[in-house]
Enzyme design. Structure first.
Site, PDB file in Angstrom:
ATOM      1  N   ARG A 171       0.800  -1.299  -0.097  1.00  7.37           N
ATOM      2  CA  ARG A 171      -0.012   0.018   0.131  1.00  7.37           C
ATOM      3  C   ARG A 171       0.905   1.260  -0.120  1.00  7.37           C
ATOM      4  O   ARG A 171       2.040   1.237  -0.417  1.00  7.37           O
ATOM      5  CB  ARG A 171      -0.883   0.129   1.244  1.00  7.37           C
ATOM      6  CG  ARG A 171      -1.707  -1.398   1.510  1.00  7.37           C
ATOM      7  CD  ARG A 171      -2.378  -1.850   0.242  1.00  7.37           C
ATOM      8  NE  ARG A 171      -3.364  -3.034   0.575  1.00  7.37           N
ATOM      9  CZ  ARG A 171      -3.658  -3.996  -0.322  1.00  7.37           C
ATOM     10  NH1 ARG A 171      -3.409  -3.633  -1.532  1.00  7.37           N
ATOM     11  NH2 ARG A 171      -4.399  -5.046   0.133  1.00  7.37           N
ATOM     12  N   ASN A 174      -0.902  -2.489  -7.315  1.00  4.42           N
ATOM     13  CA  ASN A 174      -2.351  -2.060  -7.489  1.00  4.42           C
ATOM     14  C   ASN A 174      -2.616  -0.817  -6.402  1.00  4.42           C
ATOM     15  O   ASN A 174      -3.649  -1.296  -5.526  1.00  4.42           O
ATOM     16  CB  ASN A 174      -3.177  -3.284  -7.241  1.00  4.42           C
ATOM     17  CG  ASN A 174      -2.809  -3.897  -5.885  1.00  4.42           C
ATOM     18  OD1 ASN A 174      -1.913  -3.949  -5.422  1.00  4.42           O
ATOM     19  ND2 ASN A 174      -3.844  -4.719  -5.480  1.00  4.42           N
ATOM     20  N   LYS A 223       2.508  -6.492 -14.190  1.00  2.16           N
ATOM     21  CA  LYS A 223       1.407  -7.256 -13.529  1.00  2.16           C
ATOM     22  C   LYS A 223       0.189  -7.181 -14.206  1.00  2.16           C
ATOM     23  O   LYS A 223      -0.320  -6.191 -14.504  1.00  2.16           O
ATOM     24  CB  LYS A 223       1.238  -6.619 -12.027  1.00  2.16           C
ATOM     25  CG  LYS A 223       0.136  -7.674 -11.612  1.00  2.16           C
ATOM     26  CD  LYS A 223       0.666  -8.676 -10.906  1.00  2.16           C
ATOM     27  CE  LYS A 223      -0.435  -9.534 -10.301  1.00  2.16           C
ATOM     28  NZ  LYS A 223      -0.718  -9.233  -8.873  1.00  2.16           N
ATOM     29  N   HIS A 281       0.513 -16.551  -6.991  1.00  2.00           N
ATOM     30  CA  HIS A 281      -0.319 -17.053  -6.277  1.00  2.00           C
ATOM     31  C   HIS A 281      -1.205 -18.326  -6.691  1.00  2.00           C
ATOM     32  O   HIS A 281      -2.406 -18.296  -6.667  1.00  2.00           O
ATOM     33  CB  HIS A 281      -1.109 -16.077  -5.298  1.00  2.00           C
ATOM     34  CG  HIS A 281      -1.917 -15.173  -6.228  1.00  2.00           C
ATOM     35  ND1 HIS A 281      -2.492 -15.070  -7.334  1.00  2.00           N
ATOM     36  CD2 HIS A 281      -1.640 -13.650  -6.092  1.00  2.00           C
ATOM     37  CE1 HIS A 281      -2.807 -13.953  -7.775  1.00  2.00           C
ATOM     38  NE2 HIS A 281      -2.445 -13.097  -6.985  1.00  2.00           N
ATOM     39  N   LEU A 340      -8.030 -13.424  -2.610  1.00  2.00           N
ATOM     40  CA  LEU A 340      -8.209 -13.686  -4.138  1.00  2.00           C
ATOM     41  C   LEU A 340      -6.619 -14.176  -4.614  1.00  2.00           C
ATOM     42  O   LEU A 340      -5.950 -13.088  -4.614  1.00  2.00           O
ATOM     43  CB  LEU A 340      -9.043 -12.579  -5.031  1.00  2.00           C
ATOM     44  CG  LEU A 340     -10.329 -12.305  -4.498  1.00  2.00           C
ATOM     45  CD1 LEU A 340     -10.991 -11.329  -4.976  1.00  2.00           C
ATOM     46  CD2 LEU A 340     -11.142 -13.774  -4.849  1.00  2.00           C
ATOM     47  N   HIS A 397      -5.262  -5.026   4.737  1.00  2.00           N
ATOM     48  CA  HIS A 397      -6.400  -3.924   4.711  1.00  2.00           C
ATOM     49  C   HIS A 397      -6.731  -3.482   6.220  1.00  2.00           C
ATOM     50  O   HIS A 397      -6.537  -4.574   7.233  1.00  2.00           O
ATOM     51  CB  HIS A 397      -7.931  -4.580   4.375  1.00  2.00           C
ATOM     52  CG  HIS A 397      -7.735  -4.950   2.742  1.00  2.00           C
ATOM     53  ND1 HIS A 397      -8.016  -4.088   1.787  1.00  2.00           N
ATOM     54  CD2 HIS A 397      -7.392  -6.328   2.288  1.00  2.00           C
ATOM     55  CE1 HIS A 397      -7.961  -4.606   0.598  1.00  2.00           C
ATOM     56  NE2 HIS A 397      -7.430  -5.847   0.750  1.00  2.00           N
ATOM     57  N   ALA A 417     -11.029  -8.458  -0.024  1.00  2.00           N
ATOM     58  CA  ALA A 417     -10.078  -9.627  -0.292  1.00  2.00           C
ATOM     59  C   ALA A 417      -8.533  -9.269   0.051  1.00  2.00           C
ATOM     60  O   ALA A 417      -8.022  -8.477  -0.355  1.00  2.00           O
ATOM     61  CB  ALA A 417     -10.013  -9.999  -1.721  1.00  2.00           C
TER      62      ALA A 417
HETATM   63 ZN   LIG Z   1      -1.382 -10.039  -5.095  1.00  2.00          ZN
END
Ligand SMILES: [Zn+2]
Length: 351
Positions: free
Chosen positions: A20, A44, A102, A177, A222, A254, A266
């Protein structure tokens, strides 16, 4: 493992990590820096890290959160969008600290709404990526809501990944993953240049952990946890020692309030105990002697990076995971919060 219940590894790398930004970044980076020499940081954010310039700026913010004296190197990945210009591949390579791009199918997971809507939109970029030798890191799930959530990885292999690996025959691909027997079979049987990361949660838990005595939002990630047969297939592949499989925690913090909600986010946070959790998983599968290669050799070798110097010593001594950690204005619930982990880090030698 020696008789006293200890294992010593070359300093490992985490090839799939979410940290983050801002206060959250400051709260979580020290956990990874205490365990890993390097980590591949996922892009992300909101907005996503799409360009080399954005990644270099983000990397500086990560370095600023590393505790003084900890030799921790962030490696970067760029977020691929339908609009990513093909020239970004060369810029990324020239940066020297970006390992690839990615691919998030649009809507597949946290902050993925800017992701790729149609893989054909990025063929030009993939062509250039293949020439640079950088990798494509793939979140491998289809996003069609009509496909059962437990089948989305297998469907992605058939409809996107296998054709992509064939079309771009020299493209280096990391299937991130992985969670299913289908993914294991694909990766182990694929052409050269294809590898996968495996998280601690997918080695340790199956989907029953989502519903143990009630709904368990802190076990929701996820790709979602899968069946016991899938977990066993992952463990068997890792135990087999394939150099195509390596450590990537997918630790994804999170705030507690975002997880414990009518529509919880997720992501499983594991950075506070990542190596210790892998040690548990490898011990349970009778493969502690495979942990070092999985954690410290295979990923570096795949990415053409030197293996790290230094050592980490783990001992089989249980400790209690705190019920929560501070996380900006909120709190963060780590995997196994309020419970025990059977291994702990006894010493880190940095060189
Ligand atoms: Zn990831």
């Amino acid at each position: 493992m020696n008789a006293s219940g200890a294992v010593t590894l070359r300093r490992p790398d985490d090839f799939h990590l979410h940290v983050r930004d801002g206060e959250a970044l400051a709260a979580v980076v020290p956990f990874s820096a205490a365990r890993f020499a390097r980590a591949l940081i996922m892009p992300n954010l909101r907005p996503p890290v799409r360009t080399t310039a954005e990644a270099l700026a983000y990397r500086q913010r990560i370095l600023a959160a590393v505790p003084a004296g900890a030799p921790f190197t962030p490696l970067m990945s760029l977020y691929l969008t339908d609009q990513t210009p093909a020239e970004e591949a060369e810029r990324a390579r020239e940066s020297g600290c970006i390992l690839g791009f990615k691919l998030y199918p649009a809507g597949a997971t946290t902050h993925s709404d800017a992701g790729v809507t149609d893989i054909r939109a990025v063929y030009g970029l993939l062509e250039r990526l293949q020439e640079t030798g950088l990798a494509l890191q793939v979140h491998g799930e289809v996003t069609d809501p009509r496909v059962d959530v437990f089948d989305r990885e297998a469907r992605f292999i058939d409809t996107v990944l296998a054709p992509l690996a064939e079309r771009f025959a020299r493209l280096r691909i990391v299937f991130e993953h992985i969670t299913t027997r289908a993914a294991v079979e694909f990766v182990l049987g694929a052409r050269e240049g294809i590898a996968a990361t495996v998280t601690p949660q997918h080695l340790l838990m199956n989907r029953n952990a989502l519903f143990a005595g009630g709904i368990r939002p802190h076990h929701y990630c996820l790709p979602v946890l899968k069946s016991e047969a899938d977990r066993e297939a992952l463990c068997a592949a890792v135990r087999g020692g394939s150099p195509r499989l390596f450590l990537g925690t997918d630790s994804a913090p999170h705030a507690r309030s975002a997880k414990e909600s009518a529509c919880g986010c997720a992501g499983i946070f594991s950075a506070h105990a990542a190596l210790e959790l892998y040690a548990e998983a490898f011990e349970a599968m009778g493969a502690l002697d495979r942990l070092e290669a999985f954690a410290a050799h295979h990923g570096a070798d795949f990415y053409g990076l030197p293996r790290n110097g230094g050592r980490v010593r783990l001992v089989k001594t249980a400790w209690d995971v705190p019920p929560s950690y501070p996380f900006g204005a909120g709190e963060l619930i780590g995997l196994r919060a309020g419970e025990r982990i059977g291994w702990r880090i006894a010493a880190v030698e940095e060189t």
